[in-house]
Write an enzyme that holds these catalytic residues in place. Structure first.
Site, PDB file in Angstrom:
ATOM      1  N   CYS A  59       0.888  -1.217  -0.038  1.00 44.67           N
ATOM      2  CA  CYS A  59      -0.112   0.048   0.206  1.00 44.67           C
ATOM      3  C   CYS A  59       0.770   1.335   0.062  1.00 44.67           C
ATOM      4  O   CYS A  59       2.085   1.285  -0.436  1.00 44.67           O
ATOM      5  CB  CYS A  59      -0.958   0.027   1.155  1.00 44.67           C
ATOM      6  SG  CYS A  59      -1.838  -1.467   1.398  1.00 44.67           S
ATOM      7  N   PHE A  78      -9.783   3.303  16.876  1.00 43.31           N
ATOM      8  CA  PHE A  78      -9.342   2.927  18.176  1.00 43.31           C
ATOM      9  C   PHE A  78     -10.580   2.065  19.039  1.00 43.31           C
ATOM     10  O   PHE A  78     -10.853   2.458  20.154  1.00 43.31           O
ATOM     11  CB  PHE A  78      -8.827   3.628  19.124  1.00 43.31           C
ATOM     12  CG  PHE A  78      -7.603   4.354  18.707  1.00 43.31           C
ATOM     13  CD1 PHE A  78      -6.402   3.482  18.993  1.00 43.31           C
ATOM     14  CD2 PHE A  78      -7.304   5.300  18.344  1.00 43.31           C
ATOM     15  CE1 PHE A  78      -5.131   3.745  18.747  1.00 43.31           C
ATOM     16  CE2 PHE A  78      -5.929   5.821  17.911  1.00 43.31           C
ATOM     17  CZ  PHE A  78      -4.613   5.112  17.992  1.00 43.31           C
ATOM     18  N   ILE A  79     -11.255   1.272  18.368  1.00 44.50           N
ATOM     19  CA  ILE A  79     -12.560   0.630  18.649  1.00 44.50           C
ATOM     20  C   ILE A  79     -11.922  -0.575  19.525  1.00 44.50           C
ATOM     21  O   ILE A  79     -11.709  -1.618  18.688  1.00 44.50           O
ATOM     22  CB  ILE A  79     -13.392   0.293  17.876  1.00 44.50           C
ATOM     23  CG1 ILE A  79     -13.967   1.726  17.058  1.00 44.50           C
ATOM     24  CG2 ILE A  79     -14.722  -0.418  18.518  1.00 44.50           C
ATOM     25  CD1 ILE A  79     -15.006   1.323  15.706  1.00 44.50           C
ATOM     26  N   ARG A  80     -11.920  -0.560  20.660  1.00 44.45           N
ATOM     27  CA  ARG A  80     -11.189  -1.804  21.382  1.00 44.45           C
ATOM     28  C   ARG A  80     -11.210  -1.624  23.004  1.00 44.45           C
ATOM     29  O   ARG A  80     -11.339  -0.316  23.473  1.00 44.45           O
ATOM     30  CB  ARG A  80      -9.672  -2.083  20.952  1.00 44.45           C
ATOM     31  CG  ARG A  80      -8.831  -0.787  21.343  1.00 44.45           C
ATOM     32  CD  ARG A  80      -7.371  -0.825  21.159  1.00 44.45           C
ATOM     33  NE  ARG A  80      -6.878  -0.670  19.768  1.00 44.45           N
ATOM     34  CZ  ARG A  80      -5.734  -0.376  19.159  1.00 44.45           C
ATOM     35  NH1 ARG A  80      -4.878  -0.455  20.216  1.00 44.45           N
ATOM     36  NH2 ARG A  80      -5.652  -0.138  18.128  1.00 44.45           N
ATOM     37  N   GLY A  95     -13.933  -1.835  24.939  1.00 47.56           N
ATOM     38  CA  GLY A  95     -14.858  -0.761  25.254  1.00 47.56           C
ATOM     39  C   GLY A  95     -14.724   0.550  25.279  1.00 47.56           C
ATOM     40  O   GLY A  95     -15.556   1.284  25.890  1.00 47.56           O
TER      41      GLY A  95
END
Length: 271
Positions: free
Chosen positions: A110, A248-250, A252
Site C-alpha cells: 500500500c 481505536f475501537i477496542r 470497550g
C-alpha cells in the site's frame, strides 16, 4: 476462464527460534499474486493481491478508478491464470480514464508503492449523504464479528480485512494482503449485487488512511470503523466528504473523530 480462485494461504517449513532453542516446524503464510488488468486491449494496472474473489476485485478496481460506473459496464471478463492476466471488455472508450491514472504497479504494501492517487480520485470520490446512525454497542459488536470471522488473518496474520455492514449486522467480509484490494473486492461485491449503500457501514482492520476514506466515499458509505488509528489527511477528507470516522475501537472504548452526529445510543454521552 470466467473466474479464478487460488489458495489464500500456503504451508511453509521454517526454523523457529525460542528461548529453549531452535525448532524445525511448519506455519501458514499468506499468498501473494500479481494480476495484470487489461481493459479493451490496454494495460490498466498490475495489482499485487490475494488470489480470492478476483472478479470482484477487478470490477471494484475499475469502478474505483472511474473506468466503469456499474457492473453492467463490464461486458466480459476472462482470466489467464498461468500468465496472471484479467482481460476485460467494457463499454465505451477507456483511453482517457486510463491516461488520468497512467499505467501503475500497485504493490501489496500500500502507501507510496501505489503512485499518489488523490488527483485521479477527485474524479470519482463524492460527498456522502446518509441519515444512518450507529450506537457504540453496535460499533463494538461489528468490530468483534469482523475479528471473529477473519479466518485468513487468524491463520496467517498476513492480510487486511474489510466488511460491508449495516449497523445491526455484518453482510460481507473480504480479505487481501493489500488494504486497497480488500476494499475494491467489497466495492465489486456491492456493484455485482446492486446493493444500495445508504445504510452502509465500513468495518476495517487497519489504520484509517486517506485512501480508506476515499474508497468509502466512492462506495457511498458514510461511517468507517476501525480498531486502529487515523491519519490527519484521512480526517481532513472525512470532514470534507461527510464521513463519520471512528478509530481505536477496542476494550470497550472508541474515538469519534468526525461527524459525531451519526453516533447515538444509551452511552453516547449526549453526542
Amino acid at each position: 476462464m470466467e473466474s479464478m480462485e487460488k489458495a489464500m494461504s500456503v504451508r511453509r517449513t521454517l526454523d523457529k527460534v525460542t528461548e529453549n532453542g531452535w525448532i524445525h516446524t511448519e506455519d501458514m503464510v499468506a499468498s501473494e499474486w500479481p494480476l495484470t488488468i487489461n481493459v479493451n486491449g490496454l494495460e490498466a494496472a498490475t495489482l499485487v493481491c490475494s488470489p480470492s474473489h478476483v472478479r470482484e476485485l477487478v470490477i471494484g478496481f475499475l469502478a474505483s478508478e472511474g473506468i466503469i460506473r456499474s457492473a453492467e459496464d463490464c461486458l466480459d471478463i476472462t482470466f489467464n491464470e498461468s500468465q496472471g492476466y484479467a482481460y476485460v471488455t467494457v463499454k465505451g472508450d477507456v483511453k482517457a480514464a486510463l491516461e488520468r491514472g497512467q499505467r501503475r504497479f500497485i504493490g501489496s504494501c500500500c502507501g507510496k508503492s501505489r503512485q499518489f492517487y488523490l488527483q485521479n480520485d477527485a474524479y470519482t470520490a463524492r460527498t456522502v449523504y446518509t441519515n444512518t446512525c450507529i450506537t457504540p454497542a453496535q460499533c463494538f459488536a461489528l468490530m468483534e464479528e469482523l475479528k471473529n470471522r477473519s479466518d485468513v488473518f487468524n491463520e496467517t496474520g498476513g492480510v487486511h480485512n474489510a466488511a460491508y455492514c449495516h449497523p445491526d449486522r455484518l453482510i460481507c467480509i473480504r480479505s487481501d494482503i493489500g488494504r486497497h484490494n480488500a476494499l475494491d473486492k467489497l466495492y465489486g461485491f456491492l456493484l455485482e449485487n446492486r446493493l444500495q449503500t445508504k445504510l452502509g457501514v465500513l468495518a476495517f482492520s487497519g489504520r484509517i488512511s486517506s485512501e480508506i476514506i476515499l474508497k468509502a466515499a466512492k462506495m457511498g458509505i458514510g461511517i468507517v470503523l476501525s480498531k486502529a488509528a487515523p491519519t490527519d489527511l484521512a480526517l481532513e477528507l472525512a470532514d470534507e466528504l461527510n464521513i463519520t470516522a471512528i478509530g481505536f475501537i477496542r476494550n470497550g472504548s472508541m474515538n469519534i473523530y468526525t461527524h459525531k452526529e451519526r453516533v447515538a445510543g444509551p452511552y453516547a454521552n449526549g453526542l
